[in-house]
Design a protein around this motif. Structure first.
Motif, PDB file in Angstrom:
ATOM      1  N   GLU A 627      36.181  42.435  32.663  1.00 57.54           N
ATOM      2  CA  GLU A 627      37.391  42.790  33.212  1.00 57.54           C
ATOM      3  C   GLU A 627      38.378  41.560  32.975  1.00 57.54           C
ATOM      4  O   GLU A 627      39.554  41.568  32.650  1.00 57.54           O
ATOM      5  CB  GLU A 627      37.354  42.868  34.706  1.00 57.54           C
ATOM      6  CG  GLU A 627      36.818  43.961  35.391  1.00 57.54           C
ATOM      7  CD  GLU A 627      36.845  43.868  37.093  1.00 57.54           C
ATOM      8  OE1 GLU A 627      36.865  42.886  37.396  1.00 57.54           O
ATOM      9  OE2 GLU A 627      36.541  45.078  37.693  1.00 57.54           O
ATOM     10  N   ARG A 628      37.659  39.929  33.031  1.00 60.69           N
ATOM     11  CA  ARG A 628      38.253  39.113  32.205  1.00 60.69           C
ATOM     12  C   ARG A 628      38.706  39.065  30.957  1.00 60.69           C
ATOM     13  O   ARG A 628      39.934  38.825  30.586  1.00 60.69           O
ATOM     14  CB  ARG A 628      37.387  37.653  32.783  1.00 60.69           C
ATOM     15  CG  ARG A 628      38.192  36.464  32.068  1.00 60.69           C
ATOM     16  CD  ARG A 628      37.147  35.379  32.713  1.00 60.69           C
ATOM     17  NE  ARG A 628      35.732  35.479  32.037  1.00 60.69           N
ATOM     18  CZ  ARG A 628      35.503  35.122  30.649  1.00 60.69           C
ATOM     19  NH1 ARG A 628      36.530  34.559  30.132  1.00 60.69           N
ATOM     20  NH2 ARG A 628      34.101  35.236  30.601  1.00 60.69           N
ATOM     21  N   LEU A 629      37.955  39.583  30.134  1.00 59.70           N
ATOM     22  CA  LEU A 629      38.162  39.605  28.809  1.00 59.70           C
ATOM     23  C   LEU A 629      38.960  40.911  28.220  1.00 59.70           C
ATOM     24  O   LEU A 629      39.359  41.091  26.956  1.00 59.70           O
ATOM     25  CB  LEU A 629      36.864  39.798  27.761  1.00 59.70           C
ATOM     26  CG  LEU A 629      36.055  38.582  28.284  1.00 59.70           C
ATOM     27  CD1 LEU A 629      34.771  38.546  27.343  1.00 59.70           C
ATOM     28  CD2 LEU A 629      36.550  37.313  27.719  1.00 59.70           C
ATOM     29  N   ALA A 630      39.112  41.684  29.316  1.00 59.59           N
ATOM     30  CA  ALA A 630      39.855  42.929  28.828  1.00 59.59           C
ATOM     31  C   ALA A 630      41.194  42.889  28.239  1.00 59.59           C
ATOM     32  O   ALA A 630      41.526  43.592  27.045  1.00 59.59           O
ATOM     33  CB  ALA A 630      39.780  44.013  29.854  1.00 59.59           C
ATOM     34  N   GLU A 631      41.846  42.002  28.456  1.00 54.53           N
ATOM     35  CA  GLU A 631      43.247  41.912  27.969  1.00 54.53           C
ATOM     36  C   GLU A 631      43.274  41.532  26.717  1.00 54.53           C
ATOM     37  O   GLU A 631      44.346  41.625  25.842  1.00 54.53           O
ATOM     38  CB  GLU A 631      44.236  40.770  28.641  1.00 54.53           C
ATOM     39  CG  GLU A 631      44.465  41.445  30.214  1.00 54.53           C
ATOM     40  CD  GLU A 631      44.976  40.263  31.115  1.00 54.53           C
ATOM     41  OE1 GLU A 631      45.418  39.175  30.599  1.00 54.53           O
ATOM     42  OE2 GLU A 631      45.509  40.475  32.266  1.00 54.53           O
TER      43      GLU A 631
END
Length: 670
Positions: A627-631
């Motif tokens: 979720e943290r790296l999704a962007e």
């Protein structure tokens, strides 16, 4: 036993005794009976005696035998092709057609030695010419093999038919295998003809005598093929009892038959008495004027009435030369390659090759059988440490590892007593694993099976994992049958019953689970060796389980208590997951993880889930990292992918760290 040595005055008699002895050194019972401690040293010694016969007597058979041991790359011999060639040339000069053929094979590169075949063309042609000129039926047989191998099919057929017409046993056996696989051009697959040809080959062996066979173990190879055909009902009426009798006899000198006995037949209760009775088998009488469908029980002395105990006889009509219906099983489907001289039955190629033998027996989780290990000497510390390495690598469990080592030491000591002719001391290895989930009970059970197989105590060491639903049926009579099949599948290995207490939850005693407990208790009484029973569950519940049957507790001599993991062990488990999946904790994440796990340990949050809870925490961390790296998925480095940051650590509960309060993470399924 008195050592068998070479008598230079009687080379043939000596060679015959040495070869028979050498062939038996793979049989564990033979080694025990003759008190042979180091079978490798004994093999080396026996081969040395064969070499002495070859060197000092010029006996053709000894020269050929020693050369073939070298060329077939026996694991206890230096592979000196030049020495083998020298022996064969000496035998060839005495007119040995077998030596001439082996020289042709050697020069053609058939034994995988680096011969320059172009430079050996003259030698090959010279020995081929010698074989063609020889007034010897065996020469025709060897030429047939050479021509067929080198795609000279027409010449090969002509020579093979010449040898078959002369009733050369090896040629008859060769032709029978060609009928079995149907891959020799001009020879169609035909079970009846294959069986008839094998039978004819065996009868010819009886006529000319073993002493004159160029393949000394030919009789036993033929018996093995005939036995498999009886078992499978291919080319002959199905008769499982007859087939297994033949295979049992073949196992005396045939490695494939021995493997079949050890991996398939040995797991049945009737195997031991059948093997004992096999010592009285007069196999040759099956072929003296009797038909192919003769009931083989007639040749067993004094035990005709016991044949029904084995429950193995099925007879059906054979129609139009087709294999009998074995549930779609084709006994010839295992052929690979185009060489008709390959082994007919290849067990390693497919574990289900003889699956019809276990008809009605379900497959359970982890039930993958292995061939027995032969251990005639106690293993030294370094060897044991290597075997124990997977267990030692587990986090914590120090007292469990110590207990398992104690059991192994006891088993090894008993094995040493047996090799010295001392009476065996009854040893019970059955175990109770008590403790909460996630403490390693199932993992340790699998490793114990591996360890006891490695030291030779269990013949297979496979693990059959079952729970209540695998053993307890819905109606009266179902449970006993289901439990019996599961226990039968575990023979030679480990029967692992998880949550065993669920079989005794009904205090009334009317639950079908008690029927399963009775069956397990009786099995442990009747099978004290070569099968390990491990029952597992929560500590208090397991106490009630053991009390549910008067004889149950006395069967289990070892109770291993798997305690909940502490913070340090939980942290080690988490780190092991990181190592396995190549993840790296940042310094802040590492510090926070330790604090979270210490708090969880103090509050007992993982006492009921242990390693499973840590795995769940690790997997939820991966979700948070994603979720943290999704962007920035389009611009991530390898460092980004493998690094666990502080904010990725999953919090099962609210956690205060100084001035910072971490709120619990909601699970996706909450």
């Amino acid at each position: 036993m008195k050592s068998i040595t070479a008598d230079l005055q009687k080379p043939f008699e000596s060679l015959k005794a040495l070869y028979a002895h050498l062939s038996s050194l793979s049989d564990l019972e033979y080694l025990r009976e003759h008190k042979i401690i180091n079978y490798i040293s004994e093999k080396v010694r026996v081969v040395g005696e064969v070499r002495r016969l070859a060197d000092h007597t010029e006996d053709v058979r000894a020269l050929n035998c020693y050369a073939e041991l070298i060329l077939n790359k026996a694991p206890y011999l230096p592979h000196d092709a030049a020495e083998a060639e020298h022996c064969l040339i000496r035998a060839a000069k005495q007119g040995s057609v077998k030596a001439q053929y082996n020289l042709v094979k050697l020069y053609s590169g058939a034994f995988a030695y680096d011969y320059d075949t172009d430079s050996r063309k003259d030698d090959i042609e010279r020995y081929i010419a010698a074989l063609n000129e020889a007034d010897d039926d065996y020469a025709a047989y060897f030429l047939a093999q050479y021509y067929i191998t080198h795609d000279q099919i027409e010449d090969g057929h002509a020579k093979l038919e010449q040898a078959v017409a002369a009733n050369v046993p090896e040629a008859l056996n060769f032709k029978a295998k060609a009928y079995m696989n149907g891959r020799l051009a001009g020879v169609e697959k035909d079970g009846k003809l294959a069986f008839s040809m094998f039978k004819r080959a065996y009868e010819r062996c009886l006529v000319i005598g073993e002493d004159k066979l160029v393949e000394p173990d030919l009789k036993y190879e033929i018996l093995y093929h005939l036995g498999c055909m009886y078992v499978n009902g291919w080319g002959v009426l199905i008769n499982g009892y007859t087939g297994r009798c033949l295979i049992l006899k073949a196992a005396e000198r045939n490695e494939e038959a021995r493997k079949y006995c050890e991996t398939i037949m040995a797991e049945y209760e009737w195997y031991a008495p059948m093997k004992e009775e096999g010592k009285n088998l007069d196999v040759d009488s099956l072929f003296e004027g009797s038909s192919a469908a003769t009931d083989f029980r007639k040749i067993i002395q004094t035990v005709h009435e016991s044949a029904s105990e084995y429950d193995m006889d099925i007879e059906v009509e054979l129609k139009d030369n087709e294999p009998q219906d074995n549930g779609g099983f084709d006994p010839m489907s295992m052929f690979e390659g185009d060489n008709p001289n390959i082994k007919v039955y290849n067990y390693d190629a497919d574990e289900d090759f003889f699956s019809h033998v276990h008809e009605g027996t379900p497959q359970f989780g982890g039930a993958e059988r292995r061939a027995p290990k032969v251990r005639l000497q106690a293993l030294n510390k370094d060897e044991l440490d290597k075997i124990f390495a997977p267990l030692d690598d587990l986090v914590g469990l120090g007292h469990i590892k110590k207990e398992v080592r104690s059991i192994v030491n006891l088993v090894q000591l008993n094995a040493m007593r047996e090799t010295q002719g001392l009476p065996k001391i009854p040893v019970s290895t059955h175990m109770v694993f008590s403790g909460p989930p996630g403490t390693g009970k199932t993992t340790v059970a699998r490793l114990v099976g591996d360890i006891l197989w490695e030291i030779g105590y269990l013949s297979s060491g496979h693990v059959v994992e079952v729970a209540r639903q695998d053993l307890v049926g819905e109606y009266i009579g179902w449970t006993a049958n289901m439990t019996s099949k599961a226990l039968h599948a575990a023979k030679g290995g480990v029967f692992f019953l998880d949550e065993a207490y669920t079989l005794s939850n009904d205090d009334s005693g009317r639950d079908f689970g008690y029927e399963a407990i009775d069956a397990i208790n009786k099995f442990m009484e009747d099978n004290r060796e070569d099968t390990l029973v491990i029952v597992a569950g929560y500590k208090d519940e397991m106490g009630r389980f053991l009390a549910s049957n008067p004889g149950l507790k006395s069967r289990f001599k070892h109770e291993l208590d798997f305690k909940p993991m502490d913070a340090e062990q939980l942290y080690s488990v988490y780190k092991s997951f990181c190592k396995k999946y190549q993840m790296v904790l940042s310094e802040d994440a590492d510090t926070l993880l330790e604090k979270v796990l210490k708090r969880a340990d103090r509050q007992g949050e993982f006492h009921k889930s242990n390693a499973r809870g840590v795995r769940d925490m690790f997997e939820r961390m991966l979700v948070k990292q994603a979720e943290r790296l999704a962007e920035n998925f389009s611009d991530l480095s390898e460092t980004d992918l493998v690094t666990i940051e502080k904010q990725d650590i999953y919090m099962p509960e609210t956690f205060n760290d100084g001035n910072i309060t971490y709120l619990p993470n909601k699970k996706k399924d909450d």
